[in-house]
Design an enzyme around this catalytic site. Structure first.
Site, PDB file in Angstrom:
ATOM      1  N   ASP A 466       1.394  -4.318   4.763  1.00 46.81           N
ATOM      2  CA  ASP A 466       1.062  -2.875   5.273  1.00 46.81           C
ATOM      3  C   ASP A 466       1.902  -2.292   6.225  1.00 46.81           C
ATOM      4  OD1 ASP A 466      -0.575  -0.505   4.799  1.00 46.81           O
ATOM      5  OD2 ASP A 466      -2.601  -1.738   5.132  1.00 46.81           O
ATOM      6  N   ASP A 533      -4.393   5.003  -0.906  1.00 47.61           N
ATOM      7  CA  ASP A 533      -5.724   4.561  -0.309  1.00 47.61           C
ATOM      8  C   ASP A 533      -6.943   4.994  -0.855  1.00 47.61           C
ATOM      9  OD1 ASP A 533      -4.515   2.487   1.438  1.00 47.61           O
ATOM     10  OD2 ASP A 533      -4.772   3.532   3.003  1.00 47.61           O
TER      11      ASP A 533
END
Length: 743
Positions: A466, A533
């Site tokens: 990430d 997301d």
């Protein structure tokens, strides 16, 4: 082989061609970029060069105004220059490059000063004696149609050269009068946008220190109204995961170019004698329609040696199931349930390392937290592997919390532009974190060694990598805060490569708050990307449609989430969620322990259908059909031999007219006869009223194949493409599959 005295190069890449004109000396001019011109003689190529000369009239330069690959003011170019820099005394800002030398592939045909290069690499080197600079241009032509190019500048003088910009530009005809690219934001990436080409410069810059949610992807320019199926288009992609720019410029001289470069911050690149700066790779293509463009890109990806070869495993990520609450009993249950329904990769997300009970602390301390995992991750990793699944783990290696042991031990490793690591001098916090400067060798080695050690200790198969913030005031503290985004980006690529070299078989996903770092360069070092997301399937349908413009489906993480989206609050049926996740690298982001028995049966059905079709889905051509009703999207994949296809109809709103439109299927062979059958996987889409052509729905089969087919119809490809079939009735936000097989 090295050649001087080359007047022109006819470079072909699949169906695309470039003609490079070197008769003016110095940096070559591209006098043609478009569809291949077929077999040409040297005289033919020279005719192309001659045809590019304009009439000298009016208030204009007295000589031909070339649109060189690196346009410069010293050539009379008064648009955006692609090389900007100077020496400390102000000189060197207007270099003039002399005769070029070509590096041609061995065995290349050279006839009467014209080189003929097919699906290979050619390089050009030229020098400015006055400015003491050397420039190298590389053109790498692929048999699939892509031409990637880059520029490299070397300082030959003893005094430093302060480089502000180096890029490339390629010409297009004035008929290309409309621009299409993408923008977006967090949770809604890859939003398409069109606008006309006008006099002046249309400039897109990304200054996020990462690719950005609003990245343009490919910048396409073509005749107004070009579509997925039709229209000549020229495209350029800036394959760079740091600051970047792309521009389209139409000048009063009648010339028009598309260009790209890295955005360099002040003082970021200072070349000492003998040092070289290389631009990112820029990918150029010419196509007829956007689907043709996508096919070229996908074929190029799939032809790489490092393209994922194994079937893309069904993944379960536990983030939305547990968040930071790493309860061992619940994770045990999740792993067992996942294996039971056919999951092949189990991923533990954020929260496993020292002090990480929320997102305010711990980043940088990549040690398993003994308070949460007293026996380390061994019990979970062993359970996952014993259940026949791969084990994956989340990291955010490029970031650091100020509240961490690493920040307290090495405050000078935090990127800052003020030359100080004091809290008051640090950049603005973003998600409670700062950026770790992995361009510092010691920081690089620390991160690499921690990850490699954990991978080996727990036999980790997969990393979700990430990157959750933009880079702001990203400088090297120990160098007084000198800007370092370019070095950071290159260090990230090296870090990916070295970790994978030391951990054979390891796969890495590029995640950056979702789709914040997706480009054709980061995907040379990773194996998958997380699209967004936002897992709401309605939003994902549009995102995926445009992600497919730059990546094949198998690289795109597409997951089934809970019935109510954690990002938008919208509720969706399993038919919509499963059908949306099918068109990429299928996975789950959901607390499946809270699912109903019916939801679990449907989810298992979609997993089964994905496994049965993933080889086909991940090797076929993507097609995105045009529909007159904007509330309906029709897309799919067609095998290269056109003998099989799978399409999906998705509804996104209620139409203003009754559902009497036709579904017209692209990519099929007009002369072939096909059987087209609607497919039901698990539960039916909500509100389905079959059209008469559906016929009867077959009876349920065994639990091992929980999907059924309607009888469908048999028709010529020309009928399916031009006449089309009546749309069925569906509620909004639903999806339905159609299988098409040649008889």
């Amino acid at each position: 082989m090295s050649e001087s005295g080359i007047d022109a190069v006819y470079l072909t890449a699949g169906k695309t061609a470039l003609v490079l004109d070197n008769t003016l000396g110095g940096i070559p001019e591209v006098c043609y970029w478009g569809q291949t011109l077929g077999a040409l003689s040297a005289a033919d190529v020279k005719a192309v060069v001659a045809a590019n000369r304009e009439v000298i009239a009016g208030n204009a330069p007295d000589e031909h105004l070339p649109a060189r690959v690196v346009p410069l003011e010293s050539d009379g170019w008064l648009g955006r220059p692609a090389l900007v820099g100077n020496r400390k005394d102000g000189t060197g800002w207007t270099p003039r490059f002399q005769a070029a030398t070509f590096q041609l592939p061995e065995g290349c045909k050279v006839e009467d000063g014209v080189a003929f290069v097919t699906d290979a690499q050619v390089a050009v080197e030229t020098t400015s004696q006055i400015s003491q600079l050397s420039l190298k241009l590389t053109f790498d032509a692929s048999k699939h149609g892509l031409i990637r190019l880059r520029a490299q500048l070397t300082n030959l003088h003893e005094s430093d050269y302060y480089l502000n910009e180096l890029g490339v530009a390629l010409p297009m005809p004035l008929e290309a009068n409309e621009i299409l690219d993408t923008s977006g934001r967090w949770g809604k990436e890859r939003v398409p946008q069109r606008r006309p080409v006008v006099l002046g410069c249309d400039l897109r810059e990304g200054r996020h220190g990462r690719t950005g949610f609003d990245a343009p992807g490919f910048t396409f320019v073509g005749s107004k109204g070009f579509s997925f199926e039709a229209g000549e288009v020229w495209g350029l992609h800036n394959a760079w995961s740091g600051n970047h720019r792309v521009w389209v410029e139409r000048m009063i001289s009648g010339q028009q170019v598309v260009g790209a470069s890295e955005v360099l911050m002040p003082g970021e690149v200072i070349l000492k004698q003998g040092e070289t700066y290389s631009t990112p790779w820029f990918y150029a293509l010419h196509a007829n329609g956007l689907d043709d463009a996508a096919r070229q890109v996908h074929a190029w990806f799939r032809d790489r040696e490092n393209h994922p070869k194994s079937p893309r495993p069904v993944a379960l990520n536990v983030w939305e199931a547990v968040y930071f609450d790493h309860s061992w009993p619940k994770l045990q249950q999740l792993a067992k349930k996942a294996a039971e329904i056919g999951v092949e990769r189990f991923v533990l997300d954020d929260g496993w390392f020292l002090g990480r009970r929320d997102d305010h602390k711990g980043l940088g301390d990549w040690f398993v937290d003994p308070d949460v995992w007293p026996q380390g991750l061994t019990p979970l990793a062993d359970l996952v592997h014993d259940l026949g699944m791969q084990f994956g783990l989340w990291f955010e290696p490029e970031m650091i919390n100020e509240d961490s042991d690493l920040a307290r031990e090495h405050p000078d490793w935090i990127m800052a532009g003020q030359g100080s690591s004091e809290p008051a001098d640090l950049p603005v916090r973003w998600r409670h974190q700062q950026v770790l400067n992995i361009a510092i060798p010691e920081a690089f080695e620390y991160i690499k060694n921690r990850i490699v050690s954990l991978v080996h200790e727990y036999s980790i198969d997969y990393i979700k990598w990430d990157h959750n913030r933009d880079l702001i005031e990203a400088g090297t503290t120990m160098l007084g805060g000198r800007a370092s985004i370019s070095k950071q980006t290159r260090a990230v690529y090296r870090l990916f490569d070295q970790i994978k070299a030391e951990c054979p078989g390891l796969e890495i996903e590029s995640c950056s708050s979702g789709g914040g770092r997706v480009d054709m360069e980061v995907l040379q070092h990773t194996d998958r990307f997380w699209a967004s997301d936002c897992i709401d399937p309605v939003d994902r349908q549009v995102m995926m449609r445009w992600y497919n413009q730059i990546t094949p489906p198998e690289l795109m993480g597409t997951h089934v989430a809970s019935s109510q989206s954690h990002t938008t609050g919208r509720s969706s049926t399993m038919a919509m969620r499963g059908a949306t996740a099918l068109w990429g690298h299928f996975g789950i982001e959901w607390d499946i322990l809270s699912a109903t028995d019916e939801e679990i049966r449907d989810l298992a059905a979609w997993i089964n259908f994905y496994k049965a079709n993933r080889e086909f889905l991940h090797s076929s051509n993507v097609v995105r059909c045009e529909t007159p009703d904007e509330t309906i999207m029709l897309s799919g994949v067609v095998a290269a031999d056109q003998k099989r296809a799978l399409f999906q109809m998705a509804t996104h709103d209620r139409s203003a007219v009754s559902p009497r439109g036709k579904l017209r299927f692209s990519g099929l062979d007009d002369s072939a006869t096909y059987r087209i059958r609607p497919v039901i996987v698990g539960s039916k889409p909500a509100g389905l009223l079959p059209a008469p052509w559906f016929g009867a729905l077959e009876e349920s089969k065994s639990p091992e194949q929980p999907f059924r087919y309607y009888e469908g119809v048999t028709a010529k490809g020309s009928i399916l493409t031009r006449c089309g079939l009546q749309v069925p009735n569906l509620y909004s936000d639903q999806a339905l599959l159609f299988e098409v097989v040649a008889e």
